[in-house]
Design an enzyme around this catalytic site. Sequence first.
Site, PDB file in Angstrom:
ATOM      1  CB  ALA A 114      39.570 -10.540 -10.124  1.00 44.30           C
TER       2      ALA A 114
ATOM      3  CD  GLU B 288      30.224  -8.875 -16.590  1.00 45.48           C
ATOM      4  OE1 GLU B 288      31.283  -8.942 -15.931  1.00 45.48           O
ATOM      5  OE2 GLU B 288      29.146  -9.380 -16.197  1.00 45.48           O
TER       6      GLU B 288
ATOM      7  CG  ASN C  72      29.422  -8.381  -5.956  1.00 44.55           C
ATOM      8  OD1 ASN C  72      28.339  -7.907  -6.292  1.00 44.55           O
ATOM      9  ND2 ASN C  72      29.557  -9.584  -5.451  1.00 44.55           N
TER      10      ASN C  72
ATOM     11  CB  ALA D  55      31.711   1.664   0.190  1.00 48.84           C
ATOM     12  N   GLY D  56      34.673   0.457   1.034  1.00 49.66           N
ATOM     13  CA  GLY D  56      35.636   0.591   2.132  1.00 49.66           C
ATOM     14  C   GLY D  56      36.982   1.127   1.732  1.00 49.66           C
TER      15      GLY D  56
ATOM     16  CG  HIS E 224      25.737  -7.588   8.865  1.00 56.68           C
ATOM     17  ND1 HIS E 224      24.772  -6.826   9.457  1.00 56.68           N
ATOM     18  CD2 HIS E 224      26.889  -7.273   9.474  1.00 56.68           C
ATOM     19  CE1 HIS E 224      25.343  -6.077  10.387  1.00 56.68           C
ATOM     20  NE2 HIS E 224      26.630  -6.326  10.410  1.00 56.68           N
TER      21      HIS E 224
ATOM     22  CB  THR F 130      28.077  -0.995  11.945  1.00 58.32           C
ATOM     23  OG1 THR F 130      28.869  -1.544  13.002  1.00 58.32           O
ATOM     24  CG2 THR F 130      27.613   0.383  12.363  1.00 58.32           C
ATOM     25  CD  GLU F 131      27.605  -7.584  14.976  1.00 62.98           C
ATOM     26  OE1 GLU F 131      27.606  -8.301  13.967  1.00 62.98           O
ATOM     27  OE2 GLU F 131      28.390  -7.711  15.924  1.00 62.98           O
TER      28      GLU F 131
ATOM     29  NE  ARG G 178      22.041  -5.330  15.537  1.00 63.70           N
ATOM     30  CZ  ARG G 178      22.714  -6.439  15.317  1.00 63.70           C
ATOM     31  NH1 ARG G 178      22.531  -7.486  16.074  1.00 63.70           N
ATOM     32  NH2 ARG G 178      23.578  -6.511  14.323  1.00 63.70           N
TER      33      ARG G 178
ATOM     34  NE  ARG H 281      28.247 -10.050  12.490  1.00 57.88           N
ATOM     35  CZ  ARG H 281      29.121  -9.562  11.626  1.00 57.88           C
ATOM     36  NH1 ARG H 281      29.466 -10.274  10.577  1.00 57.88           N
ATOM     37  NH2 ARG H 281      29.642  -8.383  11.798  1.00 57.88           N
TER      38      ARG H 281
ATOM     39  CG  HIS I  46      28.934  -7.878   2.311  1.00 53.89           C
ATOM     40  ND1 HIS I  46      28.420  -6.919   1.455  1.00 53.89           N
ATOM     41  CD2 HIS I  46      30.184  -7.488   2.607  1.00 53.89           C
ATOM     42  CE1 HIS I  46      29.341  -5.987   1.259  1.00 53.89           C
ATOM     43  NE2 HIS I  46      30.417  -6.308   1.933  1.00 53.89           N
ATOM     44  CG  HIS I  47      33.079 -11.574   0.368  1.00 56.02           C
ATOM     45  ND1 HIS I  47      33.585 -10.731  -0.597  1.00 56.02           N
ATOM     46  CD2 HIS I  47      33.950 -12.604   0.443  1.00 56.02           C
ATOM     47  CE1 HIS I  47      34.712 -11.232  -1.082  1.00 56.02           C
ATOM     48  NE2 HIS I  47      34.958 -12.362  -0.468  1.00 56.02           N
TER      49      HIS I  47
ATOM     50  NE  ARG J  43      35.401  -9.555   1.498  1.00 57.27           N
ATOM     51  CZ  ARG J  43      35.113  -8.278   1.755  1.00 57.27           C
ATOM     52  NH1 ARG J  43      36.067  -7.417   2.061  1.00 57.27           N
ATOM     53  NH2 ARG J  43      33.853  -7.859   1.720  1.00 57.27           N
TER      54      ARG J  43
HETATM   55  P1  ADP Z   1      35.796  -9.822  -8.358  1.00 60.42           P
HETATM   56  O1  ADP Z   1      35.544  -8.865  -7.249  1.00 60.42           O
HETATM   57  O2  ADP Z   1      36.316 -11.124  -7.920  1.00 60.42           O
HETATM   58  O3  ADP Z   1      36.516  -9.210  -9.497  1.00 60.42           O
HETATM   59  P2  ADP Z   1      33.173  -9.178  -9.366  1.00 60.42           P
HETATM   60  O4  ADP Z   1      31.891  -9.571  -8.735  1.00 60.42           O
HETATM   61  O5  ADP Z   1      33.602  -7.766  -9.200  1.00 60.42           O
HETATM   62  O6  ADP Z   1      34.300 -10.178  -8.864  1.00 60.42           O
HETATM   63  O7  ADP Z   1      33.136  -9.449 -10.939  1.00 60.42           O
HETATM   64  C1  ADP Z   1      32.779 -10.673 -11.496  1.00 60.42           C
HETATM   65  C2  ADP Z   1      32.113 -10.427 -12.835  1.00 60.42           C
HETATM   66  O8  ADP Z   1      32.004 -11.651 -13.553  1.00 60.42           O
HETATM   67  C3  ADP Z   1      30.705  -9.886 -12.699  1.00 60.42           C
HETATM   68  O9  ADP Z   1      30.592  -8.694 -13.447  1.00 60.42           O
HETATM   69  C4  ADP Z   1      29.827 -11.011 -13.251  1.00 60.42           C
HETATM   70  O10 ADP Z   1      28.650 -10.551 -13.874  1.00 60.42           O
HETATM   71  C5  ADP Z   1      30.761 -11.698 -14.222  1.00 60.42           C
HETATM   72  N1  ADP Z   1      30.438 -13.115 -14.520  1.00 60.42           N
HETATM   73  C6  ADP Z   1      30.006 -14.053 -13.648  1.00 60.42           C
HETATM   74  N2  ADP Z   1      29.838 -15.245 -14.248  1.00 60.42           N
HETATM   75  C7  ADP Z   1      30.165 -15.069 -15.554  1.00 60.42           C
HETATM   76  C8  ADP Z   1      30.208 -15.929 -16.702  1.00 60.42           C
HETATM   77  N3  ADP Z   1      29.875 -17.220 -16.633  1.00 60.42           N
HETATM   78  N4  ADP Z   1      30.602 -15.392 -17.890  1.00 60.42           N
HETATM   79  C9  ADP Z   1      30.937 -14.082 -17.990  1.00 60.42           C
HETATM   80  N5  ADP Z   1      30.926 -13.223 -16.939  1.00 60.42           N
HETATM   81  C10 ADP Z   1      30.556 -13.700 -15.733  1.00 60.42           C
END
Ligand code: ADP
Length: 447
Positions: free
Chosen positions: A15, A34, A42, A47-48, A242, A254-255, A258, A279, A381-382, A421
């Site tokens: 994002a 960052e 994440n 992977a999907g 999960h 995956t479920e 089982r 679950r 997971h999410h 999701r």
């Molecule tokens: P999305 O999938 O929504 O893009 P991600 O988990 O891939 O979310 O990416 C979010 C990123 O934001 C991660 O790399 C995380 O370390 C970073 N992050 C989270 N909190 C902060 C913050 N307060 N300041 C700077 N970076 C941050």
Amino acid sequence: PAATVDVLVVGSGGAGFAAAVAAHDKGAKVMLIEKEPVIGGNAKLAAGGMNAAWTDQQKAKDIKDSVESMYKDTMKGGRNLNQPELVEILTGNSKSSVDWLTSLGADLNDIGRMGGASANRSHRPTGGAGVGAHVIQVLYDNAVKRDIDLRMNTRGVEVLKEGGKVKGLLVKGKYKGYYWVKADAVIMATGGFGKNNDRVASYDPKLKGFISTNQPGATGDGLDVAGNAGAGMTDVQYIQAHPTLSVKGGVMVTEAVRGNGAILVNREGKRFVNEITTRDKAAAAILKQTGKTAYLIFDDSVRNSLKKINKYIKLGVVPTAESPEALGKLEGIDGKALAATIAQYNKLVASGKDTDFERPNLPRALNEGNYYAIEVTPGVHHTMGGVSIDKNSGILTEDKKAIPGFYGAGEVTGGVHGANRLGGNAISDIITFGKLAGENAAKYSKQ
Ligand code: ADP
């Protein structure tokens, strides 16, 4: 302030990178921060695939699909708790998001099917390689090409507001310390909070003690930064968990393993639950066992019934042996007890009734070829919920008023996925809303 930009993006997942590149291309001066020492969040672990409907890639493969169908699947998957106007954007913009990534150099030509989808619409690189790592690489290359100011080890701490409008952000550089960045618009793209079990359990106590598939930075501090600046929250209680996450691989198992006949045993080699209960109940039962883990145990007949199992074997997380006793030795499970448990289970299968744990389906006895074990524990997971946004990706207050100059996109936001999701919708979400947030923030900064 130590720096002045038009648009400041917080978080370097999909994002954040999509927002940064899109804002730059609309003429904004952009900074991307960052907090972790690595990019990708994440997103780079995904992977999907990237769900999208009515794409050129689908047409080239003669796949019939429609935006309406993707819309219906997404709402159904989210138990109809999704915000319809956000799902309209997710689905309606999905093709243009794929086109945009393709124009930036991505390969999304391979198409597969994910759970809850009524068509093949999960786009990924040729050969089925990890979509997240590819998308992050493409966006990173584009950010570098555009000379976007990317600052690692830099955490967003507090939003600066003046007269109700966002004016910048206090950041903390790991080595530089605190400094202000002046910005006309701030985009929160800080991801979810799956790795923060205290926060997870505070919203959903059933998930206490769960491990997580998430990267270390998925702690949710971005939610506090946004919340302290007046952001409202949507659906934070919906957290995707999960019961069976591979302890060794951190991947969800995956479920269907089982469902197709694997049993769950503890370290003492004993069954302890109806394996195909819901679950939450399966997860709670696993957490009560020694070491808070259990083992999925199966044989070649189960393995051959489900292609997916070969993927786990390839990942190296499935110890294999010729007998239950030998398998037990490999994994520190009581092998004698395991052999007795399997013999007893096979008797139940023959009788057609599980008088021990009332498991309703008994698809097959476990007595063919090799035996396999996957050590599992419940995992998060999410996180579906997060800051409230409108259809411009603008962050809203608790009473649904826009906060000028404040935008949000990706897992940090709530409302797109409802209570659950669908696989393949996360990449779609972060690209579509990331791009939207970037473009709108750039436009706003020019006003
Ligand atoms: P999305 O999938 O929504 O893009 P991600 O988990 O891939 O979310 O990416 C979010 C990123 O934001 C991660 O790399 C995380 O370390 C970073 N992050 C989270 N909190 C902060 C913050 N307060 N300041 C700077 N970076 C941050």
